[in-house]
Design a protein around this motif. Structure first.
Motif, PDB file in Angstrom:
ATOM      1  N   GLN A  84      -6.045 -64.111  53.061  1.00  0.00           N
ATOM      2  CA  GLN A  84      -6.511 -62.732  52.881  1.00  0.00           C
ATOM      3  C   GLN A  84      -6.144 -62.205  51.498  1.00  0.00           C
ATOM      4  O   GLN A  84      -6.955 -61.549  50.843  1.00  0.00           O
ATOM      5  N   ARG A  85      -4.910 -62.509  51.050  1.00  0.00           N
ATOM      6  CA  ARG A  85      -4.509 -62.064  49.710  1.00  0.00           C
ATOM      7  C   ARG A  85      -5.354 -62.742  48.638  1.00  0.00           C
ATOM      8  O   ARG A  85      -5.755 -62.104  47.657  1.00  0.00           O
ATOM      9  N   ALA A  86      -5.623 -64.052  48.826  1.00  0.00           N
ATOM     10  CA  ALA A  86      -6.435 -64.768  47.838  1.00  0.00           C
ATOM     11  C   ALA A  86      -7.851 -64.204  47.781  1.00  0.00           C
ATOM     12  O   ALA A  86      -8.419 -64.027  46.695  1.00  0.00           O
ATOM     13  N   LEU A  87      -8.414 -63.896  48.948  1.00  0.00           N
ATOM     14  CA  LEU A  87      -9.753 -63.322  48.968  1.00  0.00           C
ATOM     15  C   LEU A  87      -9.774 -61.932  48.354  1.00  0.00           C
ATOM     16  O   LEU A  87     -10.739 -61.552  47.663  1.00  0.00           O
ATOM     17  N   ALA A  88      -8.709 -61.156  48.591  1.00  0.00           N
ATOM     18  CA  ALA A  88      -8.634 -59.826  47.980  1.00  0.00           C
ATOM     19  C   ALA A  88      -8.538 -59.938  46.457  1.00  0.00           C
ATOM     20  O   ALA A  88      -9.193 -59.186  45.724  1.00  0.00           O
ATOM     21  N   ASP A  89      -7.724 -60.892  45.984  1.00  0.00           N
ATOM     22  CA  ASP A  89      -7.617 -61.103  44.532  1.00  0.00           C
ATOM     23  C   ASP A  89      -8.959 -61.558  43.956  1.00  0.00           C
ATOM     24  O   ASP A  89      -9.356 -61.110  42.873  1.00  0.00           O
ATOM     25  N   ALA A  90      -9.645 -62.429  44.675  1.00  0.00           N
ATOM     26  CA  ALA A  90     -10.950 -62.892  44.206  1.00  0.00           C
ATOM     27  C   ALA A  90     -11.957 -61.748  44.163  1.00  0.00           C
ATOM     28  O   ALA A  90     -12.767 -61.653  43.239  1.00  0.00           O
ATOM     29  N   ALA A  91     -11.889 -60.860  45.169  1.00  0.00           N
ATOM     30  CA  ALA A  91     -12.800 -59.709  45.176  1.00  0.00           C
ATOM     31  C   ALA A  91     -12.514 -58.777  44.003  1.00  0.00           C
ATOM     32  O   ALA A  91     -13.436 -58.274  43.350  1.00  0.00           O
ATOM     33  N   ARG A  92     -11.214 -58.546  43.727  1.00  0.00           N
ATOM     34  CA  ARG A  92     -10.872 -57.695  42.578  1.00  0.00           C
ATOM     35  C   ARG A  92     -11.314 -58.338  41.270  1.00  0.00           C
ATOM     36  O   ARG A  92     -11.818 -57.657  40.370  1.00  0.00           O
ATOM     37  N   LEU A  93     -11.136 -59.656  41.167  1.00  0.00           N
ATOM     38  CA  LEU A  93     -11.562 -60.344  39.951  1.00  0.00           C
ATOM     39  C   LEU A  93     -13.075 -60.287  39.787  1.00  0.00           C
ATOM     40  O   LEU A  93     -13.576 -60.072  38.676  1.00  0.00           O
ATOM     41  N   ALA A  94     -13.797 -60.478  40.885  1.00  0.00           N
ATOM     42  CA  ALA A  94     -15.257 -60.406  40.808  1.00  0.00           C
ATOM     43  C   ALA A  94     -15.717 -59.010  40.411  1.00  0.00           C
ATOM     44  O   ALA A  94     -16.646 -58.850  39.605  1.00  0.00           O
ATOM     45  N   GLU A  95     -15.043 -57.989  40.958  1.00  0.00           N
ATOM     46  CA  GLU A  95     -15.395 -56.615  40.586  1.00  0.00           C
ATOM     47  C   GLU A  95     -15.106 -56.352  39.117  1.00  0.00           C
ATOM     48  O   GLU A  95     -15.895 -55.712  38.411  1.00  0.00           O
ATOM     49  N   ARG A  96     -13.967 -56.866  38.643  1.00  0.00           N
ATOM     50  CA  ARG A  96     -13.620 -56.679  37.226  1.00  0.00           C
ATOM     51  C   ARG A  96     -14.610 -57.408  36.322  1.00  0.00           C
ATOM     52  O   ARG A  96     -15.039 -56.870  35.293  1.00  0.00           O
ATOM     53  N   ASN A  97     -14.998 -58.624  36.713  1.00  0.00           N
ATOM     54  CA  ASN A  97     -15.977 -59.364  35.916  1.00  0.00           C
ATOM     55  C   ASN A  97     -17.329 -58.669  35.900  1.00  0.00           C
ATOM     56  O   ASN A  97     -18.009 -58.636  34.869  1.00  0.00           O
ATOM     57  N   ALA A  98     -17.711 -58.106  37.059  1.00  0.00           N
ATOM     58  CA  ALA A  98     -18.977 -57.377  37.100  1.00  0.00           C
ATOM     59  C   ALA A  98     -18.920 -56.140  36.208  1.00  0.00           C
ATOM     60  O   ALA A  98     -19.880 -55.822  35.491  1.00  0.00           O
ATOM     61  N   GLU A  99     -17.786 -55.435  36.253  1.00  0.00           N
ATOM     62  CA  GLU A  99     -17.630 -54.264  35.389  1.00  0.00           C
ATOM     63  C   GLU A  99     -17.662 -54.661  33.916  1.00  0.00           C
ATOM     64  O   GLU A  99     -18.275 -53.992  33.086  1.00  0.00           O
ATOM     65  N   LEU A 100     -16.995 -55.776  33.602  1.00  0.00           N
ATOM     66  CA  LEU A 100     -17.001 -56.259  32.224  1.00  0.00           C
ATOM     67  C   LEU A 100     -18.412 -56.630  31.788  1.00  0.00           C
ATOM     68  O   LEU A 100     -18.831 -56.301  30.675  1.00  0.00           O
ATOM     69  N   ALA A 101     -19.152 -57.310  32.670  1.00  0.00           N
ATOM     70  CA  ALA A 101     -20.517 -57.701  32.324  1.00  0.00           C
ATOM     71  C   ALA A 101     -21.391 -56.477  32.075  1.00  0.00           C
ATOM     72  O   ALA A 101     -22.161 -56.429  31.106  1.00  0.00           O
ATOM     73  N   ARG A 102     -21.265 -55.465  32.958  1.00  0.00           N
ATOM     74  CA  ARG A 102     -22.047 -54.243  32.758  1.00  0.00           C
ATOM     75  C   ARG A 102     -21.668 -53.556  31.459  1.00  0.00           C
ATOM     76  O   ARG A 102     -22.528 -53.070  30.709  1.00  0.00           O
ATOM     77  N   GLY A 103     -20.362 -53.516  31.187  1.00  0.00           N
ATOM     78  CA  GLY A 103     -19.918 -52.868  29.954  1.00  0.00           C
ATOM     79  C   GLY A 103     -20.375 -53.598  28.715  1.00  0.00           C
ATOM     80  O   GLY A 103     -20.787 -52.975  27.729  1.00  0.00           O
ATOM     81  N   LEU A 104     -20.330 -54.924  28.763  1.00  0.00           N
ATOM     82  CA  LEU A 104     -20.758 -55.697  27.598  1.00  0.00           C
ATOM     83  C   LEU A 104     -22.257 -55.569  27.366  1.00  0.00           C
ATOM     84  O   LEU A 104     -22.720 -55.519  26.223  1.00  0.00           O
ATOM     85  N   ILE A 105     -23.016 -55.521  28.452  1.00  0.00           N
ATOM     86  CA  ILE A 105     -24.458 -55.317  28.310  1.00  0.00           C
ATOM     87  C   ILE A 105     -24.740 -53.953  27.690  1.00  0.00           C
ATOM     88  O   ILE A 105     -25.572 -53.815  26.782  1.00  0.00           O
ATOM     89  N   ALA A 106     -24.029 -52.918  28.183  1.00  0.00           N
ATOM     90  CA  ALA A 106     -24.205 -51.579  27.612  1.00  0.00           C
ATOM     91  C   ALA A 106     -23.788 -51.549  26.150  1.00  0.00           C
ATOM     92  O   ALA A 106     -24.446 -50.919  25.306  1.00  0.00           O
ATOM     93  N   LEU A 107     -22.681 -52.239  25.836  1.00  0.00           N
ATOM     94  CA  LEU A 107     -22.225 -52.285  24.451  1.00  0.00           C
ATOM     95  C   LEU A 107     -23.240 -52.989  23.558  1.00  0.00           C
ATOM     96  O   LEU A 107     -23.513 -52.557  22.434  1.00  0.00           O
ATOM     97  N   GLN A 108     -23.820 -54.078  24.066  1.00  0.00           N
ATOM     98  CA  GLN A 108     -24.837 -54.786  23.301  1.00  0.00           C
ATOM     99  C   GLN A 108     -26.055 -53.907  23.062  1.00  0.00           C
ATOM    100  O   GLN A 108     -26.613 -53.885  21.951  1.00  0.00           O
ATOM    101  N   GLU A 109     -26.475 -53.176  24.081  1.00  0.00           N
ATOM    102  CA  GLU A 109     -27.622 -52.294  23.916  1.00  0.00           C
ATOM    103  C   GLU A 109     -27.314 -51.159  22.931  1.00  0.00           C
ATOM    104  O   GLU A 109     -28.177 -50.773  22.138  1.00  0.00           O
TER     105      GLU A 109
END
Length: 324
Positions: free
Chosen positions: A87-112
């Protein structure tokens, strides 16, 4: 996460059912033994076979049952710990996936945003420079046709100034897209020129300290990361810091290269209000190269951006050690 919570609840339900079955079986055994007087029958049986020590068998079976019960409890505890770890590993993976998604959105916005800024600069500055250059060349042609040498010289002078301005603008855009000075001058000289140009545009004093040999052994990709971090840090100083002085330091620390960008501005905003997706992207690139990027500072005490990257010999040694 929901799946593991469901599995945990199912495990508890199975344990409760198994406990109820064991208690029920024990109660049924007691009732059956009472009706059939099994104890008396067993005593008589063991007395007839005393030579086989059959009367000691009950103690051995009791120890075996106790051992099996302890074993079952330990396995249950291990299962619960394994499930909690999952459960802890899945929670960490979910937080990492959310952070990566936020980073991807931010980088796309920054590129635009960067593309929009380049488009505005092309339209506003270079477009106007090209229009003015065409007007001056038209005036030059007219002056030449009329034989007006003075007007021709004035038009040619203005056209030359517009051409120089256009050339500076093109070089500035190319520098933003791909710092050619890295390849021609090296990292230290390119950072020094970056500081000088930034100081001229911002009006804020910017000093650079570093030797060319400090970056010896650093690969081209790592040099670009160092340059981009310095560029983004200076951009953030201009936008947010309200600083009066900035210092950029490039130094070698053992088998690592350190870049430090420090200002005397207003410091970092609260954690939830921090900006700088460019630095966040640079931190990911630094991590991919085995380095770290730290942002330090408090309100009113300035900001410090520190990048550390391993030099090439160490990275090669690490690659050799991790190769199977």
């Amino acid at each position: 996460m929901a799946r593991t919570a469901h599995e945990s609840a199912a495990l508890r339900r199975r344990s409760a059912i198994e406990l109820a079955v064991v208690v029920g079986a024990a109660a049924a055994t007691w009732a059956l033994a009472s009706v059939l007087e099994l104890h008396e029958s067993l005593v008589a049986f063991f007395a007839r076979h005393e030579s086989w020590q059959a009367d000691e068998l009950a103690i051995a079976l009791g120890v075996l049952a106790l051992g099996l019960a302890v074993h079952a409890l330990r396995r249950r505890r291990d299962a619960e710990q394994a499930l909690a770890s999952e459960q802890r590993a899945l929670a960490d993976a979910a937080r990492l996936a959310e952070r990566n998604a936020e980073l991807a959105r931010g980088l796309i916005a920054l590129q635009e945003d960067e593309r929009a800024a380049i488009a505005r600069e092309l339209h506003d500055e270079m477009g106007q420079a090209c229009t003015a250059l065409r007007m001056d060349t038209a005036l030059l042609k007219r002056a030449v046709a009329l034989g007006d040498a003075e007007a021709a010289r004035a038009a040619a002078s203005r056209a030359d100034q517009q051409a120089q301005s256009l050339l500076r603008g093109v070089r500035g855009l190319l520098q933003r897209l791909r710092p050619a000075h890295l390849e021609m001058l090296g990292l230290a000289a390119a950072l020094e020129e970056l500081c000088a140009g930034w100081q001229a545009r911002s009006g804020v004093a910017c000093s650079f300290h570093g030797a060319a040999e400090a970056a010896g052994g650093l690969g081209a990709e790592a040099e670009l990361v160092v340059y981009r971090v310095a560029q983004e840090a200076l951009t953030n100083v201009m936008r947010h810091a309200r600083a009066g002085r900035v210092q950029v330091l490039l130094a070698r620390e053992g088998e690592s290269l350190a870049l430090l960008v420090e200002d005397d501005g207003i410091g970092l905003p609260p954690e939830g209000e921090r900006r700088g997706l460019g630095l966040l992207g640079a931190a990911e690139r630094a991590a991919a190269l085995g380095g770290t990027l730290a942002l330090e500072g408090a309100a009113g005490s300035g900001t410090r951006v520190r990048l550390t990257l391993p030099l090439q010999p160490q990275r090669q040694q690490q690659a050799l050690e991790t190769t199977p």
